[in-house]
Design a protein around this motif. Structure first.
Motif, mmCIF file in Angstrom:
data_model
loop_
_atom_site.group_PDB
_atom_site.id
_atom_site.type_symbol
_atom_site.label_atom_id
_atom_site.label_comp_id
_atom_site.label_asym_id
_atom_site.label_seq_id
_atom_site.Cartn_x
_atom_site.Cartn_y
_atom_site.Cartn_z
ATOM 1 N N VAL A 9 4.027 -9.515 5.734
ATOM 2 C CA VAL A 9 4.632 -10.406 6.723
ATOM 3 C C VAL A 9 5.630 -9.572 7.530
ATOM 4 O O VAL A 9 6.663 -9.148 7.010
ATOM 5 C CB VAL A 9 5.336 -11.589 6.049
ATOM 6 N N PHE A 10 5.308 -9.317 8.788
ATOM 7 C CA PHE A 10 6.091 -8.377 9.590
ATOM 8 C C PHE A 10 7.193 -9.108 10.335
ATOM 9 O O PHE A 10 6.943 -10.055 11.082
ATOM 10 C CB PHE A 10 5.191 -7.649 10.592
ATOM 11 N N GLN A 60 12.505 -5.871 5.353
ATOM 12 C CA GLN A 60 11.508 -5.311 4.452
ATOM 13 C C GLN A 60 10.466 -6.354 4.090
ATOM 14 O O GLN A 60 10.707 -7.558 4.161
ATOM 15 C CB GLN A 60 12.173 -4.791 3.180
ATOM 16 N N SER A 61 9.302 -5.871 3.695
ATOM 17 C CA SER A 61 8.221 -6.758 3.278
ATOM 18 C C SER A 61 7.456 -6.069 2.144
ATOM 19 O O SER A 61 7.265 -4.853 2.168
ATOM 20 C CB SER A 61 7.278 -7.068 4.439
ATOM 21 N N SER A 62 7.045 -6.854 1.143
ATOM 22 C CA SER A 62 6.383 -6.301 -0.038
ATOM 23 C C SER A 62 5.009 -6.926 -0.226
ATOM 24 O O SER A 62 4.740 -8.040 0.227
ATOM 25 C CB SER A 62 7.234 -6.524 -1.294
ATOM 26 N N LYS A 115 6.899 8.093 4.264
ATOM 27 C CA LYS A 115 8.276 7.737 4.577
ATOM 28 C C LYS A 115 8.436 6.265 4.954
ATOM 29 O O LYS A 115 9.546 5.736 4.942
ATOM 30 C CB LYS A 115 8.789 8.603 5.732
ATOM 31 N N LYS A 116 7.342 5.626 5.272
ATOM 32 C CA LYS A 116 7.387 4.233 5.725
ATOM 33 C C LYS A 116 7.221 3.256 4.570
ATOM 34 O O LYS A 116 7.674 2.104 4.654
ATOM 35 C CB LYS A 116 6.287 4.019 6.773
ATOM 36 N N TYR A 117 6.585 3.705 3.480
ATOM 37 C CA TYR A 117 6.285 2.811 2.370
ATOM 38 C C TYR A 117 6.859 3.370 1.067
ATOM 39 O O TYR A 117 7.017 4.586 0.907
ATOM 40 C CB TYR A 117 4.780 2.611 2.206
ATOM 41 N N CYS A 118 7.145 2.460 0.162
ATOM 42 C CA CYS A 118 7.626 2.805 -1.184
ATOM 43 C C CYS A 118 6.694 2.151 -2.197
ATOM 44 O O CYS A 118 6.527 0.921 -2.184
ATOM 45 C CB CYS A 118 9.064 2.328 -1.370
ATOM 46 N N VAL A 119 6.061 2.959 -3.058
ATOM 47 C CA VAL A 119 5.081 2.460 -4.026
ATOM 48 C C VAL A 119 5.674 2.611 -5.419
ATOM 49 O O VAL A 119 6.091 3.692 -5.815
ATOM 50 C CB VAL A 119 3.747 3.236 -3.925
ATOM 51 N N ARG A 120 5.696 1.519 -6.185
ATOM 52 C CA ARG A 120 6.219 1.530 -7.544
ATOM 53 C C ARG A 120 5.302 0.736 -8.461
ATOM 54 O O ARG A 120 5.103 -0.454 -8.239
ATOM 55 C CB ARG A 120 7.627 0.914 -7.584
ATOM 56 N N PRO A 121 4.709 1.378 -9.497
ATOM 57 C CA PRO A 121 4.633 2.834 -9.714
ATOM 58 C C PRO A 121 3.457 3.408 -8.928
ATOM 59 O O PRO A 121 2.499 2.683 -8.633
ATOM 60 C CB PRO A 121 4.388 2.939 -11.204
ATOM 61 N N ASN A 122 3.528 4.679 -8.595
ATOM 62 C CA ASN A 122 2.440 5.299 -7.836
ATOM 63 C C ASN A 122 1.418 6.004 -8.735
ATOM 64 O O ASN A 122 0.386 6.444 -8.253
ATOM 65 C CB ASN A 122 3.001 6.289 -6.815
ATOM 66 N N ASP A 163 -0.354 -3.634 -12.370
ATOM 67 C CA ASP A 163 0.102 -4.022 -11.033
ATOM 68 C C ASP A 163 1.020 -2.947 -10.458
ATOM 69 O O ASP A 163 1.750 -2.292 -11.203
ATOM 70 C CB ASP A 163 0.865 -5.353 -11.078
ATOM 71 N N PHE A 164 0.974 -2.779 -9.155
ATOM 72 C CA PHE A 164 1.949 -1.950 -8.467
ATOM 73 C C PHE A 164 2.340 -2.641 -7.163
ATOM 74 O O PHE A 164 1.561 -3.400 -6.583
ATOM 75 C CB PHE A 164 1.434 -0.523 -8.221
ATOM 76 N N THR A 165 3.575 -2.375 -6.738
ATOM 77 C CA THR A 165 4.149 -3.034 -5.562
ATOM 78 C C THR A 165 4.335 -2.022 -4.438
ATOM 79 O O THR A 165 4.846 -0.920 -4.671
ATOM 80 C CB THR A 165 5.500 -3.684 -5.904
ATOM 81 N N VAL A 166 3.927 -2.416 -3.242
ATOM 82 C CA VAL A 166 4.108 -1.587 -2.048
ATOM 83 C C VAL A 166 5.121 -2.284 -1.145
ATOM 84 O O VAL A 166 4.936 -3.448 -0.774
ATOM 85 C CB VAL A 166 2.782 -1.376 -1.300
#
Length: 308
Positions: free
Chosen positions: A16-17, A22-24, A47-54, A65-68
């Motif tokens: 959802v922009f 921020q949006s996940s 640099k634009k996205y954060c992935v946990r865990p990658n 599951d992983f979250t972006v």
């Protein structure tokens, strides 16, 4: 190999922009085989996205599951079209392998090694519309149609502006009927309701909405935004500190593991050298026995030589 390792749900990343927010997005990976699977997530815009865990290990027939998280953007892409892509690599690993053992070499395509790769595209979604409030006289108001409906609901039903009944007179024709006490009670009911209806003036919109003045609302919103920004900044700092700490702990753990392995190897080498030395020489007890035998033989031989 024709068998797929992982089932990915959903098959695309939907965010959802909203500008400066921020949006996940949550992605679930399901292991479809009876072996342990290691996975790694890559993106064209790290640099634009954060992935946990990658990275991670999925048990046979298990799920992970992983979250972006997409960082807050200052400008919107044209036509809400995003060209960013994500790549999920997966491969079979033996039992006992942990996340600390995962390296980039595991996902290199060598001879006799199968690496499954699946690409995910990014889809941007506009936020849902918020309820519209109409400003009037410096205050926030609802739609007038809603206010009219509220007032209509408050008007008592069955009350009408009915004129007094007329009676027929032989001389003057129609004349108003005299009101008796019995009729007066009914007549009093109507004016009371009518007074209630007349007194029901349109209430102020602030009272209907139970809202403070517009200036206070704006101040509260500004303060709330500043508090949220400060909290987000503190959370980002704590998250970065935690990531740095985790990286240091992992490096120390790897260094300790290497040192431990080196010490084990050196200990094994020293044990082998000691065993070789012991096997090359004579035991101390054997030397003592030979010495005692030599003394005894010399003692018995010496008197014989002296007599001769």
């Amino acid at each position: 190999m024709t068998t797929e390792f992982l089932q990915i749900d959903p098959t695309e990343l939907r965010f959802v922009f909203e500008l400066k927010k921020q949006s996940s997005c949550l992605i679930q990976l399901a292991n479809k085989v009876d072996q342990y699977i290691a996975f790694k997530v890559k993106t064209t815009s790290p640099k634009k996205y954060c992935v946990r865990p990658n990275i991670g290990i999925i048990k046979p027939k298990g799920k992970c599951d992983f979250t972006v998280t997409m960082q807050a953007q200052q400008t919107a892409p044209p036509n809400m079209h995003c060209k960013d892509k994500f790549l999920i690599q997966s491969t079979v690993v033996p039992f006992g392998v942990t996340e600390d053992d995962i390296t980039s070499d595991m996902f290199t395509k060598d001879i006799g090694k199968y690496i499954e790769e699946k690409k995910l595209k990014v889809v941007l979604i506009s936020p849902p519309p918020s309820p519209v409030l109409l400003p009037m006289n410096g205050d926030v108001k609802q739609d007038p149609s809603d206010q009219i409906n509220v007032l209509k609901d408050r008007v008592p039903r069955g009350v009408e502006n009915i004129p007094p009944p007329l009676r027929v007179s032989a001389e003057k024709g129609l004349e108003p009927v005299l009101v008796t006490r019995e009729d007066k009670t009914d007549e009093d009911i109507v004016p009371r309701h009518a007074e209630n209806v007349g007194d029901m003036k349109p209430a102020k919109d602030d009272a209907l909405l139970n809202l403070p003045p517009k200036g206070d609302v704006q101040l509260n919103l500004a303060k709330g935004c500043e508090e949220l920004k400060s909290r987000l900044g503190m959370m980002d700092l704590k998250l970065r500190e935690a990531e740095v700490t985790i990286l240091r702990v992992n490096e120390e753990r790897r260094a300790n593991t290497k040192d431990k392995d080196l010490l084990k190897k050196e200990l094994e080498v020293m044990k082998r050298k000691v065993n070789v030395k012991v096997q090359a020489g004579f035991p101390l007890l054997f030397v003592y026995m030979v010495a005692l035998v030599g003394v005894a033989v010399g003692y018995y031989i010496h008197p014989v030589i002296h007599k001769a």
